[in-house]
Motif scaffolding. Structure first.
Motif, PDB file in Angstrom:
ATOM      1  N   VAL A  75       0.863  -1.180   0.000  1.00 38.20           N
ATOM      2  CA  VAL A  75       0.000   0.000   0.000  1.00 38.20           C
ATOM      3  C   VAL A  75       0.898   1.228   0.000  1.00 38.20           C
ATOM      4  O   VAL A  75       1.837   1.335   0.795  1.00 38.20           O
ATOM      5  CB  VAL A  75      -0.939  -0.002   1.215  1.00 38.20           C
ATOM      6  N   CYS A  76       0.617   2.148  -0.912  1.00 35.66           N
ATOM      7  CA  CYS A  76       1.536   3.271  -1.140  1.00 35.66           C
ATOM      8  C   CYS A  76       0.756   4.501  -1.576  1.00 35.66           C
ATOM      9  O   CYS A  76      -0.078   4.429  -2.474  1.00 35.66           O
ATOM     10  CB  CYS A  76       2.542   2.869  -2.222  1.00 35.66           C
ATOM     11  N   ASP A  77       1.039   5.617  -0.957  1.00 34.62           N
ATOM     12  CA  ASP A  77       0.455   6.909  -1.326  1.00 34.62           C
ATOM     13  C   ASP A  77       1.541   7.732  -2.003  1.00 34.62           C
ATOM     14  O   ASP A  77       2.528   8.117  -1.374  1.00 34.62           O
ATOM     15  CB  ASP A  77      -0.062   7.623  -0.076  1.00 34.62           C
ATOM     16  N   LEU A  78       1.384   8.002  -3.295  1.00 37.51           N
ATOM     17  CA  LEU A  78       2.413   8.727  -4.035  1.00 37.51           C
ATOM     18  C   LEU A  78       2.632  10.141  -3.515  1.00 37.51           C
ATOM     19  O   LEU A  78       3.683  10.735  -3.774  1.00 37.51           O
ATOM     20  CB  LEU A  78       2.060   8.769  -5.526  1.00 37.51           C
ATOM     21  N   ALA A  79       1.668  10.692  -2.812  1.00 33.59           N
ATOM     22  CA  ALA A  79       1.834  12.022  -2.242  1.00 33.59           C
ATOM     23  C   ALA A  79       2.715  12.020  -0.998  1.00 33.59           C
ATOM     24  O   ALA A  79       3.064  13.076  -0.476  1.00 33.59           O
ATOM     25  CB  ALA A  79       0.470  12.628  -1.910  1.00 33.59           C
ATOM     26  N   ASN A 129       1.192  13.477  -9.182  1.00 35.27           N
ATOM     27  CA  ASN A 129       1.648  13.239 -10.553  1.00 35.27           C
ATOM     28  C   ASN A 129       3.080  13.667 -10.803  1.00 35.27           C
ATOM     29  O   ASN A 129       3.762  13.064 -11.643  1.00 35.27           O
ATOM     30  CB  ASN A 129       0.730  13.958 -11.543  1.00 35.27           C
ATOM     31  N   LEU A 130       3.532  14.711 -10.122  1.00 39.05           N
ATOM     32  CA  LEU A 130       4.894  15.193 -10.348  1.00 39.05           C
ATOM     33  C   LEU A 130       5.820  14.862  -9.193  1.00 39.05           C
ATOM     34  O   LEU A 130       6.805  14.138  -9.361  1.00 39.05           O
ATOM     35  CB  LEU A 130       4.886  16.701 -10.615  1.00 39.05           C
ATOM     36  N   ARG A 131       5.496  15.347  -8.001  1.00 36.37           N
ATOM     37  CA  ARG A 131       6.385  15.067  -6.868  1.00 36.37           C
ATOM     38  C   ARG A 131       6.441  13.573  -6.572  1.00 36.37           C
ATOM     39  O   ARG A 131       7.503  13.037  -6.237  1.00 36.37           O
ATOM     40  CB  ARG A 131       5.930  15.841  -5.632  1.00 36.37           C
ATOM     41  N   GLY A 132       5.306  12.881  -6.718  1.00 39.96           N
ATOM     42  CA  GLY A 132       5.281  11.443  -6.487  1.00 39.96           C
ATOM     43  C   GLY A 132       6.140  10.691  -7.484  1.00 39.96           C
ATOM     44  O   GLY A 132       6.839   9.731  -7.130  1.00 39.96           O
ATOM     45  N   THR A 133       6.106  11.110  -8.738  1.00 42.77           N
ATOM     46  CA  THR A 133       6.951  10.482  -9.753  1.00 42.77           C
ATOM     47  C   THR A 133       8.419  10.741  -9.460  1.00 42.77           C
ATOM     48  O   THR A 133       9.264   9.837  -9.579  1.00 42.77           O
ATOM     49  CB  THR A 133       6.578  10.997 -11.149  1.00 42.77           C
ATOM     50  N   TRP A 134       8.745  11.973  -9.081  1.00 45.88           N
ATOM     51  CA  TRP A 134      10.130  12.302  -8.712  1.00 45.88           C
ATOM     52  C   TRP A 134      10.597  11.448  -7.536  1.00 45.88           C
ATOM     53  O   TRP A 134      11.706  10.886  -7.561  1.00 45.88           O
ATOM     54  CB  TRP A 134      10.233  13.782  -8.362  1.00 45.88           C
ATOM     55  N   ALA A 135       9.764  11.323  -6.507  1.00 46.06           N
ATOM     56  CA  ALA A 135      10.140  10.531  -5.336  1.00 46.06           C
ATOM     57  C   ALA A 135      10.341   9.071  -5.709  1.00 46.06           C
ATOM     58  O   ALA A 135      11.288   8.413  -5.234  1.00 46.06           O
ATOM     59  CB  ALA A 135       9.069  10.664  -4.251  1.00 46.06           C
ATOM     60  N   VAL A 154      10.278   3.493 -16.671  1.00 45.73           N
ATOM     61  CA  VAL A 154       9.336   4.131 -17.593  1.00 45.73           C
ATOM     62  C   VAL A 154       8.332   4.931 -16.771  1.00 45.73           C
ATOM     63  O   VAL A 154       7.740   4.408 -15.811  1.00 45.73           O
ATOM     64  CB  VAL A 154       8.604   3.096 -18.468  1.00 45.73           C
ATOM     65  N   ASN A 155       8.143   6.176 -17.134  1.00 41.39           N
ATOM     66  CA  ASN A 155       7.140   7.036 -16.513  1.00 41.39           C
ATOM     67  C   ASN A 155       5.926   7.139 -17.429  1.00 41.39           C
ATOM     68  O   ASN A 155       6.069   7.239 -18.652  1.00 41.39           O
ATOM     69  CB  ASN A 155       7.713   8.432 -16.270  1.00 41.39           C
ATOM     70  N   ASN A 156       4.746   7.119 -16.842  1.00 50.42           N
ATOM     71  CA  ASN A 156       3.529   7.267 -17.626  1.00 50.42           C
ATOM     72  C   ASN A 156       3.164   8.742 -17.692  1.00 50.42           C
ATOM     73  O   ASN A 156       2.785   9.345 -16.694  1.00 50.42           O
ATOM     74  CB  ASN A 156       2.378   6.460 -17.015  1.00 50.42           C
ATOM     75  N   SER A 157       3.284   9.311 -18.863  1.00 58.42           N
ATOM     76  CA  SER A 157       2.932  10.703 -19.093  1.00 58.42           C
ATOM     77  C   SER A 157       1.555  10.748 -19.746  1.00 58.42           C
ATOM     78  O   SER A 157       0.654  10.000 -19.357  1.00 58.42           O
ATOM     79  CB  SER A 157       4.012  11.375 -19.953  1.00 58.42           C
ATOM     80  N   SER A 158       1.366  11.580 -20.749  1.00 58.30           N
ATOM     81  CA  SER A 158       0.070  11.709 -21.410  1.00 58.30           C
ATOM     82  C   SER A 158       0.257  12.456 -22.717  1.00 58.30           C
ATOM     83  O   SER A 158       1.094  13.362 -22.815  1.00 58.30           O
ATOM     84  CB  SER A 158      -0.911  12.477 -20.528  1.00 58.30           C
ATOM     85  N   MET A 174       1.677  19.066 -15.238  1.00 55.73           N
ATOM     86  CA  MET A 174       2.440  18.118 -14.419  1.00 55.73           C
ATOM     87  C   MET A 174       3.034  17.011 -15.282  1.00 55.73           C
ATOM     88  O   MET A 174       4.178  16.592 -15.081  1.00 55.73           O
ATOM     89  CB  MET A 174       1.552  17.511 -13.328  1.00 55.73           C
ATOM     90  N   LYS A 175       2.274  16.549 -16.256  1.00 52.58           N
ATOM     91  CA  LYS A 175       2.781  15.497 -17.125  1.00 52.58           C
ATOM     92  C   LYS A 175       3.901  16.027 -18.028  1.00 52.58           C
ATOM     93  O   LYS A 175       4.850  15.296 -18.338  1.00 52.58           O
ATOM     94  CB  LYS A 175       1.652  14.906 -17.965  1.00 52.58           C
TER      95      LYS A 175
END
Length: 267
Positions: A75-79, A129-135, A154-158, A174-175
């Motif tokens: 269980v993980c919260d990206l924030a 979407n941004l800080r979570g991906t960076w972390a 691989v990062n999921n952008s849009s 953010m993407k």
């Protein structure tokens, strides 16, 4: 310059696209992330699923196991950066290494022009979407370095990050920043043998897009009308692109943002 070096992928091809690899996937409880978990496991990876909702994670994990794959979840919260790093650490604790990671998890916000975006919504989409991906990337690079030595992210952008986005301006911003992080990481970690790429999906039939269509009836049809293939993607079609970029078959690909959008960006 050494022009003789090649990568032998015949063994991997015979066993599965991700055979022998340990994969970490965020947003893995549903949609593209769940499709990736199923696919990566079928292609030979041991997978660690991460998301906020334990019931969804448990269901997908059990599905992967029932199909003969190796899977567990956290269980993980990206924030929450500490939560993200703990999930990556759990991957290493369970499987002894980390080879590849798919940073898929994201949140959305109600569509509308920039001046109508609430500050709290903007902050939330930034945090996830941004800080979570960076972390996640920072934790993944540390784990790959310490265990496998080389690997891929691989990062999921849009596709909505590749131009102006008046409907989802904060999401698109953010993407687009994720695209920049991807390119910066590719340049930074390429000399160590860590590849970093992103995919930019178009309209994909996930829970998120279905909810958007419910609140804005006809939006999927409108998007499909601007897509040369005239349809939305199934989540597994997006996961297939991520799997290839993570695999050794993409061994000379890094720093790219790959549209997986049915031609939408070209139209």
């Amino acid at each position: 310059m050494d022009i003789t070096q090649t990568t032998d992928t015949s063994t991997t091809a015979a066993l599965g696209l991700l055979a022998g690899k340990v994969a970490f996937i965020t947003g893995a409880g549903r949609g593209i992330g769940a499709a990736a978990a199923r696919l990566f496991a079928r292609e030979g990876a041991r997978v660690l699923l991460a998301a906020r909702t334990e019931a969804e994670l448990k269901a997908v994990t059990e599905e992967v196991r029932a199909a003969g794959g190796t899977a567990d979840y956290a269980v993980c919260d990206l924030a929450d950066s500490a939560s993200v790093r703990a999930a990556v650490d759990r991957t290493v604790a369970l499987y002894g290494r980390l080879d590849v990671a798919f940073n898929n998890g994201a949140t959305n916000l109600p569509p509308g022009p920039m001046d109508q975006v609430r500050e709290s919504d903007f902050d939330q989409v930034y945090a996830v979407n941004l800080r979570g991906t960076w972390a996640a990337m920072a934790a993944e690079v540390d784990a790959i370095r310490a265990t496998a030595g080389t690997g891929a992210i691989v990062n999921n952008s849009s596709v909505g990050s590749l131009g102006g986005n008046p409907i989802l301006p904060a999401y698109g911003a953010m993407k687009r920043a994720v695209n920049s992080l991807t390119e910066s990481a590719a340049v930074t970690y390429g000399p160590e043998g860590i590849r970093v790429n992103a995919i930019a999906p178009g309209t994909t039939l996930t829970e998120m897009i279905r909810a958007w269509n419910d609140s804005s009836p006809g939006i999927v049809d409108q998007l499909n009308a601007h897509t040369p293939l005239r349809r939305a993607a199934d989540p597994e079609e997006i996961a297939q692109a991520a799997a290839w970029l993570l695999s050794d078959r993409a061994s000379y690909v890094t720093g790219t943002v790959l549209p997986v959008d049915g031609g939408m960006q070209a139209a």
